[in-house]
Each structure stands twice: as structure tokens, then as C-alpha cells.
Design a protein around this motif. Structure first.
Motif, PDB file in Angstrom:
ATOM      1  N   ARG A 125       0.830  -1.212   0.000  1.00  0.00           N
ATOM      2  CA  ARG A 125       0.000   0.000   0.000  1.00  0.00           C
ATOM      3  C   ARG A 125       0.863   1.260   0.000  1.00  0.00           C
ATOM      4  N   ARG A 126       1.898   1.299   0.841  1.00  0.00           N
ATOM      5  CA  ARG A 126       2.748   2.496   0.919  1.00  0.00           C
ATOM      6  C   ARG A 126       3.510   2.715  -0.384  1.00  0.00           C
TER       7      ARG A 126
ATOM      8  N   THR B 205       2.694   1.663  -3.445  1.00  0.00           N
ATOM      9  CA  THR B 205       1.753   2.061  -4.496  1.00  0.00           C
ATOM     10  C   THR B 205       1.369   3.522  -4.352  1.00  0.00           C
ATOM     11  N   ARG B 206       1.071   3.929  -3.124  1.00  0.00           N
ATOM     12  CA  ARG B 206       0.684   5.322  -2.889  1.00  0.00           C
ATOM     13  C   ARG B 206       1.833   6.268  -3.239  1.00  0.00           C
TER      14      ARG B 206
ATOM     15  N   GLU C 225      -9.065  -6.113   0.792  1.00  0.00           N
ATOM     16  CA  GLU C 225      -9.148  -4.659   0.714  1.00  0.00           C
ATOM     17  C   GLU C 225      -8.308  -3.992   1.802  1.00  0.00           C
ATOM     18  N   PRO C 226      -7.710  -2.799   1.472  1.00  0.00           N
ATOM     19  CA  PRO C 226      -7.786  -2.170   0.157  1.00  0.00           C
ATOM     20  C   PRO C 226      -6.825  -2.831  -0.824  1.00  0.00           C
TER      21      PRO C 226
ATOM     22  N   GLN D 262      -7.348   0.167  -5.640  1.00  0.00           N
ATOM     23  CA  GLN D 262      -8.058   1.128  -4.806  1.00  0.00           C
ATOM     24  C   GLN D 262      -7.099   2.195  -4.267  1.00  0.00           C
ATOM     25  N   ILE D 263      -5.875   1.771  -3.933  1.00  0.00           N
ATOM     26  CA  ILE D 263      -4.865   2.727  -3.482  1.00  0.00           C
ATOM     27  C   ILE D 263      -4.480   3.661  -4.632  1.00  0.00           C
TER      28      ILE D 263
ATOM     29  N   SER E  62      -7.305   5.969  -5.756  1.00  0.00           N
ATOM     30  CA  SER E  62      -7.672   6.996  -4.775  1.00  0.00           C
ATOM     31  C   SER E  62      -6.779   8.220  -4.926  1.00  0.00           C
TER      32      SER E  62
END
Length: 264
Positions: free
Chosen positions: A61-62, A64-65, A86-87, A91-92, A95
């Protein structure tokens, strides 16, 4: 979506599958007794296994963001997707940038059965799923090329995948074949198991996976570094996944190395 709904007979419930064991570690329900049995056996050996799975997911997640927000990446290719939790990556990414295009790749029929959950993206973006084996980069690139423009930067995610592919089975050739196609300015996001921090527990866990018919490989820091040769590592380099740009101070080192690198 590429592919059709699988026949349930194609899902082998007699042998544990890495994606389903990982799902159990994450608290999911898309696993079978044989997967739970192996997961519990591994947890009895290494009580940190579920924590490692969660830390690895947080690393994804980190990373990708960071690539969507800081590097402006609009295209993502995630190989070895696993069962939706999820997420999800799209979705990351969406967003941050709603028009992001994401292609997921996996070869487990149970992942295909849940692929619709991976495809609920933003109206402005594109989210697709490809049923293919990670060891077949030609098919992956051919199918993904229907959605992604490989003349523009792509973030290639190989999250917790390569420790299921031994060097002698072509792990380095696989990464090289995929990275070679990427345009300059693309990124490789990678995490894989190591025995550098807790060798005894990791090796015992590898033996437990092996007894269940699952190949698992632990690599040293130097061995993981080979996958990034020719690329420009982002800070903080190759570190335990919990230590890659943490949102809070990590309490311990997780036995998975992670890194993100740019193709010059």
C-alpha cells in the motif's frame, strides 16, 4: 476481464496453496482446511507469520501510494495478485489518481473466482485481471499490453512472489524479461522472504511449506539486490518491509525484504 468463471473442480483442495495460506494469515475466509492446517503449523513455529503477511500488505500500500502520488505513475502491473484483500492495489492507486490503469495477474483458480472483487475501480480508471502463470512473462505481457501502454512508465509489482520461485527455476530471468519491456521511468516494486533476521524460524517454516508441497526460498540482502541491478533504488533501499517508509516506527524487523527502484 480475461478468462471465465472457473469450474470448482479445478481448485485443488487437497494440497495447500500459497495464496490461500496467505489469505488465512490475513484473517480471510477464502481458504480450505488444508491451507489452515499448514498456516497453523507455520504459526506454531513462527508466531510472527501473520504479522509478516500484514506488514507485507502494508508495504504494498505504501509503495503504491508513493508511486502514484510522488512519481506520477498511472499504470500498474501486479503479478501474483493473490486473493482480494481490501484495500487492493487499484483502490490505493485510483484513490490518488482516478484514471490509473491496473492489471492484476495470477494463476490460482480461486483468485479468478474472486476476480470481480478486483475489478471494482473508478469510472475514470481501468482495472483488469489476467489468468496467467508468473513463469510465463510472454503471455503476461501480451495480455497486459491490451490495457497498459508499455511505451509509458509502468509500476511492476512482484509482492511476496519470488520466494515461491527458485533461482534455478528462472526467478532472475523472469524479472529481467519483465523489466526489459518497461519504459524508462518505470518502477519495480518487490518483496521476498529472507532468513537474515531470524534464520532458525524461517528455515523451519520453509521445511513446513516443503512438507506441504510448496517451494519456498529465502534470499540474503545481496541476493535480493541482484533483482534490482541496473535500476535506481529509492530511499531507504532494500530493507525489511516494515522499515520501508513506515507510517509509524516499526517495532521489529520482518523476515521479508522490500524495495522500490526506478528504471533509468
Amino acid at each position: 476481464m480475461t478468462g471465465t468463471e472457473p469450474d470448482s473442480r479445478h481448485i485443488d483442495t487437497t494440497r495447500p496453496h500459497p495464496a490461500r495460506v496467505y489469505d488465512w494469515f490475513l484473517g480471510g475466509k477464502d481458504n480450505y482446511p488444508v491451507d489452515e492446517e499448514l498456516a497453523r503449523r507455520i504459526t506454531a513455529i513462527d508466531g510472527g507469520a501473520p504479522k509478516a503477511a500484514r506488514a507485507n500488505r502494508a508495504f504494498m500500500r505504501r509503495a503504491t501510494r508513493a508511486l502514484a502520488a510522488e512519481a506520477g505513475i498511472r499504470q500498474f502491473l501486479d503479478i501474483g495478485t493473490g486473493i482480494p484483500t481490501e484495500p487492493n492495489l487499484h483502490q490505493i492507486a485510483q484513490s490518488v489518481t482516478p484514471d490509473a490503469r491496473v492489471v492484476y495477474v495470477d494463476n490460482d483458480p480461486i483468485v479468478l473466482a474472486h476476480a470481480h472483487a478486483l475489478l471494482r475501480g473508478t469510472p475514470a480508471g481501468v482495472t483488469e485481471y489476467v489468468q496467467a502463470d508468473a513463469r510465463d512473462p510472454h503471455t503476461i505481457l501480451e495480455q497486459a499490453g491490451r490495457v497498459l501502454d508499455f511505451d509509458r512508465p509502468v509500476a511492476l509489482s512482484l509482492i511476496a512472489l519470488l520466494h515461491f520461485i527458485a533461482d534455478e527455476d528462472g526467478a532472475h530471468d523472469l524479472v529481467a524479461a519483465l523489466v526489459d519491456v518497461l519504459a524508462p521511468g518505470s518502477f519495480l516494486v518487490l518483496s521476498t522472504m529472507t532468513a537474515d533476521f531470524d534464520p532458525e524460524n524461517v528455515r523451519t517454516g520453509i521445511a513446513a511449506y516443503g512438507a506441504g508441497g510448496v517451494t519456498l526460498v529465502a534470499r540474503s540482502h545481496a541476493e535480493v539486490g541482484v533483482f534490482f541491478e541496473g535500476l535506481e533504488l529509492l530511499e531507504p533501499g532494500i530493507v525489511s518491509v516494515a522499515q520501508w517508509r513506515p507510517e509509524e516506527e516499526p517495532q521489529e524487523r520482518i523476515s521479508l525484504y522490500g524495495g522500490v527502484a526506478r528504471k533509468p
